[in-house]
Design an enzyme around this catalytic site. Structure first.
Site, PDB file in Angstrom:
ATOM      1  N   GLU C  84       0.833  -1.196   0.000  1.00  0.00           N
ATOM      2  CA  GLU C  84       0.000   0.000   0.000  1.00  0.00           C
ATOM      3  C   GLU C  84       0.870   1.249   0.000  1.00  0.00           C
ATOM      4  O   GLU C  84       0.412   2.338   0.281  1.00  0.00           O
ATOM      5  CB  GLU C  84      -1.006   0.001   1.145  1.00  0.00           C
ATOM      6  CG  GLU C  84      -0.429  -0.215   2.513  1.00  0.00           C
ATOM      7  CD  GLU C  84      -1.544  -0.274   3.561  1.00  0.00           C
ATOM      8  OE1 GLU C  84      -2.090   0.787   3.857  1.00  0.00           O
ATOM      9  OE2 GLU C  84      -1.852  -1.373   4.044  1.00  0.00           O
ATOM     10  N   CYS C 116      -3.302  -4.655   4.044  1.00  0.00           N
ATOM     11  CA  CYS C 116      -2.159  -5.440   4.509  1.00  0.00           C
ATOM     12  C   CYS C 116      -2.162  -6.874   4.008  1.00  0.00           C
ATOM     13  O   CYS C 116      -1.350  -7.686   4.443  1.00  0.00           O
ATOM     14  CB  CYS C 116      -2.114  -5.424   6.036  1.00  0.00           C
ATOM     15  SG  CYS C 116      -1.890  -3.761   6.698  1.00  0.00           S
ATOM     16  N   ARG C 203     -11.255   1.911  17.274  1.00  0.00           N
ATOM     17  CA  ARG C 203     -11.622   0.604  17.842  1.00  0.00           C
ATOM     18  C   ARG C 203     -12.440  -0.234  16.873  1.00  0.00           C
ATOM     19  O   ARG C 203     -12.512  -1.454  17.012  1.00  0.00           O
ATOM     20  CB  ARG C 203     -12.358   0.801  19.168  1.00  0.00           C
ATOM     21  CG  ARG C 203     -11.437   1.305  20.271  1.00  0.00           C
ATOM     22  CD  ARG C 203     -12.124   1.318  21.617  1.00  0.00           C
ATOM     23  NE  ARG C 203     -12.661   0.019  22.016  1.00  0.00           N
ATOM     24  CZ  ARG C 203     -11.921  -0.984  22.475  1.00  0.00           C
ATOM     25  NH1 ARG C 203     -10.618  -0.844  22.597  1.00  0.00           N
ATOM     26  NH2 ARG C 203     -12.483  -2.122  22.813  1.00  0.00           N
ATOM     27  N   HIS C 238      -1.862 -11.887  10.807  1.00  0.00           N
ATOM     28  CA  HIS C 238      -1.508 -10.494  10.554  1.00  0.00           C
ATOM     29  C   HIS C 238      -1.316  -9.818  11.903  1.00  0.00           C
ATOM     30  O   HIS C 238      -2.021 -10.126  12.866  1.00  0.00           O
ATOM     31  CB  HIS C 238      -2.594  -9.783   9.742  1.00  0.00           C
ATOM     32  CG  HIS C 238      -2.272  -8.322   9.557  1.00  0.00           C
ATOM     33  ND1 HIS C 238      -1.082  -7.906   9.021  1.00  0.00           N
ATOM     34  CD2 HIS C 238      -2.956  -7.200   9.905  1.00  0.00           C
ATOM     35  CE1 HIS C 238      -1.043  -6.579   9.016  1.00  0.00           C
ATOM     36  NE2 HIS C 238      -2.159  -6.130   9.558  1.00  0.00           N
ATOM     37  N   SER C 300      -7.399  -4.609   5.568  1.00  0.00           N
ATOM     38  CA  SER C 300      -8.558  -3.759   5.846  1.00  0.00           C
ATOM     39  C   SER C 300      -9.375  -3.564   4.589  1.00  0.00           C
ATOM     40  O   SER C 300      -8.846  -3.559   3.483  1.00  0.00           O
ATOM     41  CB  SER C 300      -8.094  -2.412   6.382  1.00  0.00           C
ATOM     42  OG  SER C 300      -7.552  -2.580   7.669  1.00  0.00           O
TER      43      SER C 300
END
Lengths: 390, 133, 350
Positions: C84, C116, C203, C238, C300
């Protein structure tokens, strides 16, 4: 082939330095007019012009530079030819003019050298000068000219025990000479400590180990020796004009501590004149960096290889010592408008051999002089041996 | 930026990425970068391609604190002449810090880095640098 | 897979030499070092040099992988770089890497991006193409010089590193027994074109994003293969920080000891596309023939790729051919925040 003997009959130069108010064309016109007046050329036809300039394209955006010089000196329609060999452009222009006269092609030749360097920021001037080395394999990697000479200096220190003090002593001596030269960029003496304490540019070279970025121009008038005597009582004969080349990139050389081109060119010059280094009374060497002068005085045969630093520290190259080196102040103190330098060296030696060097920088009894002009990190070297004609 | 155009950089990619050079079968000498004519043998030379290992030693070095245009962000940086294990010498930056350890004779190996960038929007030029082993 | 054995022929890694201690970052932002280090499970992170980017990192890792595999790089038929932080928005990193390892011109190459997990997606592509017999070897790389906004929690974690895996059907060091993926549209973390730093949901990146996808993909794989968590010798997840992988393992009933060898974020930070691959690299550097590894990535946006890997006898003879990940982790030089800011070009004027 029968060559004609060639003499310098007139010389002129601008003051070297930061000429904020003068452009390239004003500088060359000023130097040219001074040389023509010095040669008492009134009424004499000039046959050709050779001009040495390294980087006018990058520094002022102007190519076709000798057409401009001929134009602004009012010399049209004579042939005007640019000669480029980086920092040796001036010296090679002189050699080209010499060959033109010696061969019989031309009788009266103007040789000029000029560079206008302060019209661009220093970083860009550094890039322009970097083109004197290998653009693709040195400059591209971030190796500036100070860096290249620093690599040579580091190696000289490693091989011969040359010290920072020895390097600095070159600057001290040349500033002492420059202080006596009204044409010099820097006209003040400096102390050894000042050099050692100045800003590091490329270890081990400080800002005071480097020649400055200067504006300036210089010119000489050449004629066949026989004809020269009609113009001046003191023609300065060019006894030898030699030139040699070496690899463009410093790293391609077998040795970093000597310039093969210098050694070859000086050997040929001494053979041609049947002289030894001891016969030379005064010499302008190419000290773009302090290490360059140390290598030059060794390669030219004035000192043994590896002993040039100590000799300089001991004062053996000072004015009126064993061999007077760079009475003008050299590139270091007189300044280094790149294309002008090689011609300026001939101007200074002419003054020395005529006994006209001003302000107490005259070498006593100077009869034979030499100029040593280097292009890049040593890819070109051009040498002239000069003598006051009897 | 030093005026290296797109095609110029593109032509140099094999040499700059992979240390391709030349070898003369007549005299046995290796050259970097690529040469078409052997300076020792000239017309008798028989030049062919060779790829260098990327191992070498520092032949001389300096530390640039006054960079030219295009290298401002990288300064200060170490530059060395590196003698490759196969003989030829070249000029390159020495990376990974600690200039104190950069000495003549110190062994080095090739790494792949950015050499220059043509500003924020232009081409990125990659190639060899060296690091101490 | 489909009756054919496919797996890892060789692998290599690269981590830049510079580190910044989390404490040095807390000094700038007035946070408590101890609380940050414990909270994130990160002691320090890697910082690329000023002349390093995702392409240069990928080249170093790829060169190590070729050395480790002992193959002729001309036999690589596909090269994928997941990142990325590709140096160009348009112009592939993969061509730079392919040229630098001498794999050009007879191969296909493309850049990938899935936050990722683009590196593990690249492995899946190579697996399929090798099984299909399209070429002998494929190279999958995850490489990032991760971005994190100054002052953001990401600034403590965003590291730099690369891992390269050569995939093939013979001469293997490990077999990939199975893989599966779990993907949804979950906006937990993103970066718009032209933005210098990513934005994230705080969060929200945890339970509905990381854990939901990692756990779901892992469970899918376990069900599909019938492997029992107790039969796994190592688990690699991860690792956006030092804590999440341990929590994920716990949720799957895998003891923490099996996670530690593949947990390197505490020492070099979150290397984004390289993170789970560097974890796998670390495990393979010590694993014995016959041992089994679960690796589950997370990207993500969001998705997870899970892999069941069995170490083969072939691993022993290739050990030591290329530089180990541990040697990169151990070779380090600390920088101050100012140098870090310069290296990462975080000053707007740079």
């Amino acid at each position: 082939m029968i060559m004609r003997r060639v003499a310098i009959v007139g010389v002129g130069m601008t003051e070297f330095g930061e000429h904020w108010e003068l452009g390239y064309r004003e500088l060359v016109a000023q130097a040219g007019v001074r040389a023509i007046e010095d040669a008492k050329l009134q009424g004499v036809k000039i046959d050709a012009l050779y001009g040495g300039t390294m980087a006018a394209g990058k520094l002022i955006g102007q190519e076709h530079i000798t057409a401009l010089i001929a134009d602004y000196m009012g010399l049209n329609p004579i042939p005007a030819t640019r000669v480029e060999a980086a920092c040796a452009s001036g010296g090679v222009a002189l050699r080209t003019g010499y060959m033109a006269v010696a061969s019989g092609m031309h009788d009266v030749v103007v040789v000029g050298g000029a560079e206008k360097m302060t019209d661009v920021p220093t970083g860009e001037a550094a890039i322009a000068l970097g083109g004197a080395g290998d653009q693709e394999w040195e400059l591209f990697m971030g190796a500036t000219f100070p860096a290249l000479y620093a690599l040579a200096a580091r190696r000289h220190m490693y091989e011969y025990g040359t010290t920072r003090e020895m390097l600095a002593s070159v600057a001290v001596k040349n500033h002492a000479n420059g202080a006596k030269n009204p044409y010099a960029h820097f006209r003040k003496e400096i102390s050894l400590q000042a050099v050692l304490d100045s800003k590091m540019i490329a270890d081990p070279l400080t800002i005071f180990d480097c020649s400055p970025i200067s504006d300036g121009a210089a010119a000489v008038i050449l004629m066949p020796l026989e004809k020269a005597k009609e113009h001046t009582d003191m023609p300065i004969e060019i006894l030898a004009s030699t030139q040699a080349s070496d690899t463009l990139a410093l790293h391609s050389r077998k040795s970093l501590t000597e310039l093969m081109a210098t050694k070859v060119a000086v050997r040929r010059a001494l053979e041609a004149t049947k002289m030894t280094p001891k016969d030379i009374d005064v010499c302008e060497v190419h000290d773009c960096f302090t290490i360059a002068e140390i290598m030059a005085i060794e390669d030219l045969g004035f000192f043994e290889k590896g002993k040039g630093g100590q000799a300089t520290l001991d004062g053996e190259t000072a004015l009126n010592s064993k061999i007077s080196i760079n009475t003008s102040g050299g590139l270091k103190a007189c300044g280094h408008p790149v294309g002008a330098t090689g011609v300026k060296q001939a101007v200074e030696i002419t003054w020395q051999l005529r006994g006209e060097a001003q302000n107490g920088r005259q070498v006593k009894g100077a009869e034979i002089g030499m100029t040593h002009n280097v292009g890049g990190s040593g890819a070109t070297c051009v040498i002239h041996v000069m003598k006051r004609a009897d | 930026m030093t005026g290296t155009g797109l095609a110029l950089t593109w032509r140099k990619i094999p040499e700059r990425y992979n240390l391709l050079g030349s070898h003369c079968d007549n005299c046995g000498e290796n050259f970097f970068p690529i040469r078409n004519i052997c300076p020792n043998c000239r017309r008798k030379g028989r030049m062919g391609g060779t790829k260098f290992s990327g191992k070498g030693v520092i032949y001389s070095h300096t530390f640039v604190t006054s960079p030219p245009t295009g290298f401002e962000l990288e300064a200060p940086y170490a530059i060395a002449i590196v003698q490759l294990a196969e003989g030829p010498k070249l000029t390159a930056q020495i990376v990974d810090g600690d200039y104190e350890k950069v000495k003549i004779g110190a062994p080095v190996e090739m790494v792949f880095r950015k050499i220059q960038e043509d500003g924020k929007e232009g081409l990125i030029h990659y190639g060899f640098k060296f690091k101490l082993i | 897979m489909n009756g054919k054995t496919v797996g890892i022929v060789g692998y290599g890694s690269y981590v830049p030499k510079f580190r910044i201690d989390a404490e040095e970052i807390t000094r700038i932002w007035g946070e408590e070092a101890k609380r940050v280090k414990e909270g994130l499970g990160i002691q320090e992170k890697s910082v690329p040099d000023i002349d390093e980017d995702a392409a240069t990192l990928a080249v170093e890792a790829a060169r190590n992988a070729v050395k480790h595999a002992g193959i002729d790089s001309k036999e690589i038929g596909a090269l994928y770089v997941g990142s990325e932080s590709h140096p160009y928005a348009v112009k592939p990193t993969a061509t730079i890497v392919a040229e630098a390892i001498g794999a050009t011109p007879n191969l296909t190459a493309v850049d990938m991006e899935f936050a990722c997990k683009a590196g593990t997606a690249a492995i899946q592509c190579c697996m399929g193409m090798c099984v299909a017999g399209m070429f002998k070897y494929g190279m999958a790389i995850g490489s990032d010089t991760s971005q994190g906004r100054p002052g953001d929690a990401l600034e403590y974690s965003a590291g730099a590193g690369a891992a390269a895996f050569i995939i093939g059907t013979e001469n293997l060091v490990a077999e990939i027994e199975a893989t599966c993926s779990f993907t949804t549209d979950t906006p937990d973390f993103w970066r718009r074109p032209g933005a210098d730093f990513p934005s994230h949901g705080g969060r929200f990146t945890g339970e509905p994003a990381y854990f939901k996808h990692v756990i779901s993909a892992s469970k899918m794989l376990i069900e599909k293969t019938g492997v029992k968590p107790a039969e796994l010798d190592y688990a690699v997840f991860h690792q956006p920080n030092g804590k999440f992988p341990l929590q994920a393992a716990k949720m799957l009933g895998i003891p923490a000891e099996k996670v530690k060898q593949g947990l390197i974020t505490p020492y070099i930070g979150n290397t984004y596309s390289a993170a789970s691959l560097l974890g796998l690299n670390s495990v393979l550097d010590v694993a014995k023939p016959g041992e089994r590894i679960l690796m589950t990535s997370f990207g993500s946006g969001a998705g997870s790729d899970a892999f069941l890997i069995r170490v083969l006898d072939g691993i022993e003879k290739k050990r030591g051919r290329a530089r180990s990940l541990q040697s990169y982790v151990d070779e380090k030089e600390y920088v101050e925040y100012g140098v870090y800011v310069k290296h990462r070009r975080k000053l707007k004027s740079l």
